[in-house]
Design an enzyme around this catalytic site. Structure first.
Site, PDB file in Angstrom:
ATOM      1  CE1 TYR A 154      -3.718   2.415   0.701  1.00  0.00           C
ATOM      2  CE2 TYR A 154      -2.616   2.956   2.766  1.00  0.00           C
ATOM      3  CZ  TYR A 154      -3.608   3.212   1.839  1.00  0.00           C
ATOM      4  OH  TYR A 154      -4.472   4.252   2.045  1.00  0.00           O
TER       5      TYR A 154
HETATM    6  N1  LIG Z   1     -10.010   5.920   5.442  1.00  0.00           N
HETATM    7  C1  LIG Z   1      -8.809   6.349   5.843  1.00  0.00           C
HETATM    8  O1  LIG Z   1      -8.573   6.635   7.039  1.00  0.00           O
HETATM    9  C2  LIG Z   1      -7.692   6.499   4.824  1.00  0.00           C
HETATM   10  C3  LIG Z   1      -6.381   6.757   5.279  1.00  0.00           C
HETATM   11  C4  LIG Z   1      -5.382   6.982   4.340  1.00  0.00           C
HETATM   12  C5  LIG Z   1      -5.670   6.937   2.990  1.00  0.00           C
HETATM   13  N2  LIG Z   1      -6.931   6.652   2.569  1.00  0.00           N
HETATM   14  C6  LIG Z   1      -7.183   6.602   1.123  1.00  0.00           C
HETATM   15  O2  LIG Z   1      -8.376   7.320   0.832  1.00  0.00           O
HETATM   16  C7  LIG Z   1      -9.061   6.710  -0.270  1.00  0.00           C
HETATM   17  C8  LIG Z   1     -10.467   6.326   0.143  1.00  0.00           C
HETATM   18  O3  LIG Z   1     -10.409   5.486   1.270  1.00  0.00           O
HETATM   19  P1  LIG Z   1     -11.715   4.835   1.951  1.00  0.00           P
HETATM   20  O4  LIG Z   1     -11.305   4.473   3.337  1.00  0.00           O
HETATM   21  O5  LIG Z   1     -12.908   5.683   1.723  1.00  0.00           O
HETATM   22  O6  LIG Z   1     -11.866   3.481   1.099  1.00  0.00           O
HETATM   23  P2  LIG Z   1     -13.043   2.416   1.122  1.00  0.00           P
HETATM   24  O7  LIG Z   1     -12.378   1.098   1.067  1.00  0.00           O
HETATM   25  O8  LIG Z   1     -14.002   2.680   2.259  1.00  0.00           O
HETATM   26  O9  LIG Z   1     -13.816   2.716  -0.234  1.00  0.00           O
HETATM   27  C9  LIG Z   1     -13.203   2.481  -1.456  1.00  0.00           C
HETATM   28  C10 LIG Z   1     -14.219   2.469  -2.594  1.00  0.00           C
HETATM   29  O10 LIG Z   1     -13.475   2.045  -3.736  1.00  0.00           O
HETATM   30  C11 LIG Z   1     -14.171   1.007  -4.407  1.00  0.00           C
HETATM   31  N3  LIG Z   1     -13.207   0.097  -5.048  1.00  0.00           N
HETATM   32  C12 LIG Z   1     -12.302  -0.711  -4.442  1.00  0.00           C
HETATM   33  N4  LIG Z   1     -11.632  -1.423  -5.359  1.00  0.00           N
HETATM   34  C13 LIG Z   1     -12.116  -1.053  -6.577  1.00  0.00           C
HETATM   35  C14 LIG Z   1     -11.840  -1.461  -7.909  1.00  0.00           C
HETATM   36  N5  LIG Z   1     -10.932  -2.386  -8.188  1.00  0.00           N
HETATM   37  N6  LIG Z   1     -12.540  -0.875  -8.910  1.00  0.00           N
HETATM   38  C15 LIG Z   1     -13.479   0.062  -8.643  1.00  0.00           C
HETATM   39  N7  LIG Z   1     -13.798   0.471  -7.400  1.00  0.00           N
HETATM   40  C16 LIG Z   1     -13.128  -0.088  -6.372  1.00  0.00           C
HETATM   41  C17 LIG Z   1     -14.965   0.295  -3.306  1.00  0.00           C
HETATM   42  O11 LIG Z   1     -16.068  -0.423  -3.844  1.00  0.00           O
HETATM   43  C18 LIG Z   1     -15.361   1.458  -2.408  1.00  0.00           C
HETATM   44  O12 LIG Z   1     -16.600   2.029  -2.821  1.00  0.00           O
HETATM   45  C19 LIG Z   1      -8.186   5.512  -0.675  1.00  0.00           C
HETATM   46  O13 LIG Z   1      -7.292   5.903  -1.691  1.00  0.00           O
HETATM   47  C20 LIG Z   1      -7.431   5.198   0.603  1.00  0.00           C
HETATM   48  O14 LIG Z   1      -6.247   4.495   0.342  1.00  0.00           O
HETATM   49  C21 LIG Z   1      -7.936   6.411   3.457  1.00  0.00           C
END
Ligand SMILES: NC(=O)c1ccc[n+]([C@@H]2O[C@H](COP(=O)([O-])OP(=O)(O)OC[C@H]3O[C@@H](n4cnc5c(N)ncnc54)[C@H](O)[C@@H]3O)[C@@H](O)[C@H]2O)c1
Length: 250
Positions: A154
């Site tokens: 990641y």
């Molecule tokens: N939530 C956090 O605290 C956090 C921390 C650091 C970084 N991030 C980054 O923020 C972004 C959003 O995070 P989140 O926690 O909302 O993620 P999440 O996992 O809750 O949601 C991700 C969304 O992406 C979709 N998805 C996953 N794989 C896919 C694919 N192959 N094709 C199409 N759609 C796909 C899922 O269906 C989902 O709707 C990401 O890039 C994550 O790495 C999040």
């Protein structure tokens, strides 16, 4: 008039989590939002909510790991709306493993769903963003910036995304395209499930966030994304904005 009134925005992973929070914030500021997501059911549900604010919202179901389908996403959006103003590369799937156990499949999952879609969608979108002087928002993570243990695949993909964001900012600054990153911490469904499964670890993580809480999807991350998508941030490019309650400081 909203801050991004009538702008056309693609948000990958917009069916849930931070993506959906941003999608709601965008339509409330006047944008036409295209959600691109793997999850058909959640995508259709989200579109119903978005349509209460913006009837011209649209859902495209696609697995972003199928890279030959990515160019067509931009094509569909141009065909429907005639332009593209904002590309948000938010979707990313990965699994945590100790460094020595991380294998090719772990690297492939993270790069195939995070890095490559970000790169190919940027490539397909930029000719259209030149016409609108548009904005790109990519997603980074403190896991990459700080190198969190057990997050090799990641962290590597996230830092690769930061690298191409800076390159694109340098190449397309002359075209008035802004390319920035958000590094969030937010209370998405994945985080909520993890909090239930490992409540003590969750509390430990929360205690290390200076603001002592996970961010809200729409209320905390949404307005920053709106700002980076709007004309208010026209002189900001190549930057990582940490929207993480003060966790990363540099
Ligand atoms: N939530 C956090 O605290 C956090 C921390 C650091 C970084 N991030 C980054 O923020 C972004 C959003 O995070 P989140 O926690 O909302 O993620 P999440 O996992 O809750 O949601 C991700 C969304 O992406 C979709 N998805 C996953 N794989 C896919 C694919 N192959 N094709 C199409 N759609 C796909 C899922 O269906 C989902 O709707 C990401 O890039 C994550 O790495 C999040």
């Amino acid at each position: 008039m909203g801050k991004i009134q009538d702008k056309v925005a693609i948000i990958t992973g917009g069916a849930g989590g931070i993506g959906k929070g941003m999608a709601m914030a965008f339509v409330k500021e006047g944008a036409k939002v295209v959600i691109v997501d793997l999850n058909e059911e959640a995508g259709q549900d989200s579109i119903k909510e978005l349509k209460q604010y913006q009837p011209e919202s649209m859902f495209i179901q696609v697995n972003l790991a199928e890279h030959d389908k990515l160019k067509d996403i931009i094509g569909q959006v141009i065909e429907k709306y005639g332009k593209l103003d904002i590309l948000v590369n938010n979707a990313h799937a990965s699994r945590n493993k100790p460094f020595l156990e991380t294998d090719q499949k772990d690297l492939d999952l993270s790069f195939d769903t995070g890095f490559y879609p970000t790169f190919y969608l940027m490539q397909a979108a930029i000719p259209h963003l030149k016409e609108t002087k548009g904005n790109i928002i990519n997603f980074a993570s403190g896991a990459g910036i700080q190198g969190h243990a057990t997050q090799t695949a990641y962290a590597a993909a996230k830092e690769a995304i930061r690298a191409i964001t800076r390159v694109a900012a340098n190449e397309f600054g002359k075209d008035d395209i802004n390319v920035n990153l958000i590094a969030p911490i937010a209370n998405s469904q994945g985080v909520q499930e993890w909090a239930k499964a490992q409540p003590e670890y969750y509390q430990e993580v929360v205690s290390k966030i200076p603001m002592q809480r996970f961010g809200e999807l729409e209320e905390d991350i949404g307005p920053v994304a709106v700002f980076l998508a709007s004309d208010e941030s026209n002189y900001i490019t190549g930057q990582t904005i940490n929207v993480d309650g003060g966790s990363v400081k540099f």
